[in-house]
Design a protein around this motif. Structure first.
Motif, mmCIF file in Angstrom:
data_model
loop_
_atom_site.group_PDB
_atom_site.id
_atom_site.type_symbol
_atom_site.label_atom_id
_atom_site.label_comp_id
_atom_site.label_asym_id
_atom_site.label_seq_id
_atom_site.Cartn_x
_atom_site.Cartn_y
_atom_site.Cartn_z
ATOM 1 N N VAL A 87 -3.364 -12.527 2.318
ATOM 2 C CA VAL A 87 -4.497 -12.272 1.438
ATOM 3 C C VAL A 87 -4.723 -13.483 0.541
ATOM 4 O O VAL A 87 -3.817 -13.982 -0.113
ATOM 5 N N GLU B 263 4.588 -6.175 13.048
ATOM 6 C CA GLU B 263 4.193 -5.660 11.732
ATOM 7 C C GLU B 263 2.943 -4.784 11.848
ATOM 8 O O GLU B 263 2.818 -3.762 11.173
ATOM 9 N N SER C 41 -7.273 -5.030 2.004
ATOM 10 C CA SER C 41 -6.197 -5.843 1.456
ATOM 11 C C SER C 41 -5.781 -6.967 2.377
ATOM 12 O O SER C 41 -4.894 -7.735 2.059
ATOM 13 N N ARG C 42 -6.412 -7.057 3.557
ATOM 14 C CA ARG C 42 -6.014 -8.079 4.522
ATOM 15 C C ARG C 42 -7.154 -9.046 4.757
ATOM 16 O O ARG C 42 -8.314 -8.667 4.744
ATOM 17 N N GLU D 276 2.250 -12.651 2.805
ATOM 18 C CA GLU D 276 0.932 -12.032 2.755
ATOM 19 C C GLU D 276 -0.147 -13.095 2.950
ATOM 20 O O GLU D 276 -0.088 -14.177 2.367
ATOM 21 N N ARG E 111 3.948 -10.794 13.740
ATOM 22 C CA ARG E 111 2.729 -10.153 13.249
ATOM 23 C C ARG E 111 2.353 -8.943 14.097
ATOM 24 O O ARG E 111 1.877 -7.936 13.571
#
Length: 616
Positions: free
Chosen positions: A230, A326, A183-184, A228, A323
């Motif tokens: 993505v 996170e 998902s990244r 996000e 980041r």
């Protein structure tokens, strides 16, 4: 199904290898890129001590041969000139790697094979960039396109040996970034920065990088990089290629700036953590300090190195800190101004944010350091004498309480590790605020980072383990109060670690921390509490020659005169200053048998009184 017969790959290029005092040989390679180093796993292995494990990379790309040094210890030279960046090598040029001389010889199939393996088109959504290709002025802007990066190249200062043939010091091989979660997006790693680049080139590169990043940020719009990522990687790659072309067209791209490297660094800052990525992966880097967004310093193998390029803006540094938090699964809270996080690698991140930090974000990252040592190692290093080490070993065996004071550096960690190793078979439980005390491989590690309220509970838990050796880093009032409370309840054989420039300051700080942790506690009572908790004090430090030593070993004799009274057992006495500034001396006993000896004898230990006899 009948498979087609396999065909052996045709060579792309060959290398003529000449070794000092040895025969010449030729090796052909069927791929356009090979690694060169001392150990197995490299495409070309050169087994000599002055060749690093992963020394250099050779490529054939765009009809050119390119050599890149992989942060080797002794450097890579082209025609006897040390290189600090990707360098084009022509037929007949000589590449010097340790005792070896390499000459590249193209084959007839090179062009055809390379065209098959190198597709200049933008491939996938990842939008990654080649870090090793050298931009040619003759190439059009459209040919500068994203490609997949190889292993990260780590910021470091190039060091040329001062004299003689240097012995090889193994450099840890940079760890490849693990595959991202589905998902990244794939986050790039910046190219290797170097402190050897001339100041004018560094300024030009910084200015161009900043201009490119700001143009892409403006094109993306506010807030897009904070959400996000993505699906954003491909768009960022397209914008980087587009705006780098515009910079060239506007005459804002200095001739010495490599466009490929520029794209990688810009993309790493926009989508990753900028220059921090490779520093976190390099095992030789123990600490990273960012005092301003444009000032990044790494401590690599104990030596400070300025990292180029740094961050381009304060907002880029703030984004990198967010980041990292996170990734540690603990995002920064709105009210937080001083941030502490344990990263997935074990490193401790500490950051001061505005408005607490008036002039911008300040970031410090300290990595996990595994220092293994024994008391004999301290003697061999000249940090202690045999008599001093023997005395400390007996103290550990008798489970007396020891306070170690010294700077926050490997000398202190090594001493704590040696004291723990002296307790054969004991289970060690370490309660710490940072991630630097790792005295034993099987030690239980408790961390109180970010939650001081955990300290009493963790120390109480550790005290319940029968026969355990309790090691506590006295880095906060809560930790100091918790350890001294455990000692007051009957826990023995503890090792307290207090970071201070000298023993006097450590003994002054501990009572003050007790008074903070227990409001209403009188100063005299706090000093009495500290004096009654520790039997032996070990002071470490570095003298003017930079070498670490045990400066003093003392015992506590009580309180008086507004302080804690001590009696020296051993002290390092300087005899002379040798050539080069090295200090020479001896670890001299005080001549008085310490009172703790009776405690050792009561525990059944035989103590040689001659250990404390002062020589004439």
């Amino acid at each position: 199904m009948i498979s087609a017969p396999s065909q052996s790959p045709r060579p792309v290029f060959a290398i003529i290898i000449s070794e000092k005092g040895g025969a010449e040989r030729r090796e052909a390679f069927d791929r356009p890129e090979i690694s060169v180093g001392r150990v197995q796993g490299n495409d070309l292995m050169l087994p000599k001590g002055n060749v690093s494990k992963r020394h250099a990379r050779l490529m054939f790309r765009d009809d050119r041969f390119i050599v890149t040094d992989l942060n080797s210890t002794n450097g890579t030279y082209v025609n006897r000139r040390r290189i600090s960046q990707a360098t084009i090598v022509r037929e007949g040029d000589r590449i010097y790697i340790g005792d070896f001389v390499l000459r590249i010889e193209p084959t007839g199939d090179a062009d055809e094979d390379t065209s098959k393996s190198h597709d200049p088109a933008v491939g996938s959504d990842s939008g990654t960039v080649s870090r090793d290709a050298v931009d040619s002025p003759a190439r059009s802007t459209d040919s500068v396109v994203p490609r997949v990066p190889g292993p990260p190249r780590i910021p470091t200062g190039a060091r040329v040996p001062s004299s003689g043939e240097p012995s090889e010091v193994d450099r840890p091989r940079p760890v490849r970034a693990t595959a991202p979660e589905p998902s990244r997006p794939s986050i790039p790693t910046p190219r290797r920065a170097t402190a050897s680049r001339p100041d004018s080139e560094a300024v030009d590169y910084r200015t161009t990088l900043s201009a490119l990043v700001q143009r892409v940020e403006s094109a993306l719009g506010p807030g897009e990089l904070d959400g996000e990522l993505v699906g954003l990687a491909s768009r960022v790659s397209h914008l980087l290629t587009e705006h780098s072309g515009r910079l060239r067209a506007e005459g804002l791209l200095p001739p010495g700036v490599e466009v490929d490297a520029l794209l990688v660094d810009a993309r790493a800052e926009l989508l990753g953590t900028g220059p921090l990525g490779p520093l976190l992966e390099d095992a030789a880097v123990s600490e990273v300090v960012v005092s301003r967004f444009d000032s990044v310093v790494a401590v690599r193998d104990g030596e400070e190195v300025r990292v180029e390029p740094p961050f381009t803006t304060e907002s880029a540094l703030q984004r990198a800190v967010r980041r990292l938090c996170e990734q540690a699964r603990l995002p920064i809270r709105n009210e937080e101004r001083v941030v502490e996080r344990r990263l997935s690698s074990g490193a401790l991140l500490t950051a001061a944010l505005a408005p607490t930090s008036v002039r911008g974000t300040v970031l410090v990252i300290r990595k996990l350091r595994e220092v293994r040592s024994m008391l004999d190692d301290l003697v061999r290093r000249g940090m202690a004498s045999a008599a001093l080490a023997s005395f400390l070993e007996q103290c550990v065996a008798a489970r007396v309480n020891i306070l170690v004071t010294g700077p926050r550096d490997p000398a202190t960690f090594r001493t704590v590790s040696a004291l723990c190793a002296a307790a054969d078979g004991a289970q060690h439980i370490v309660v710490q605020r940072t991630s630097e005390l790792v005295p034993a491989e099987d030690a239980a590690l408790f961390s109180v980072t970010g939650d001081p309220g955990q300290a009493p509970r963790l120390v109480d838990l550790a005290a319940l383990v029968p026969g355990a050796k309790l090691v506590v880093e006295l880095a906060s009032p809560e930790l100091s109060e918790s350890l001294l409370s455990a000692v007051a309840s009957g826990v023995e054989g503890v090792i307290g670690v207090a970071y201070a420039s000298n023993l006097r300051r450590a003994l002054a700080r501990l009572p003050a921390e007790l008074m903070i942790a227990r409001p209403g506690l009188a100063a005299d009572a706090a000093r009495e509490w500290v004096a009654a908790s520790f039997d032996v004090l070990v002071e470490l430090g570095r003298l003017a020659d930079g070498r670490a030593r045990v400066l003093r070993v003392c015992e506590v004799t009580g309180t008086g005169g507004g302080g804690i009274a001590t009696q020296e057992i051993f002290a390092f006495m300087i005899d002379q200053t040798a050539s080069g500034g090295q200090l020479r001396g001896n670890f001299v006993p005080s001549g008085t048998i310490p009172r703790v000896v009776s405690e050792l004898q009561n525990r059944g230990l035989t103590v040689d009184a001659s250990l404390f006899t002062r020589p004439r």
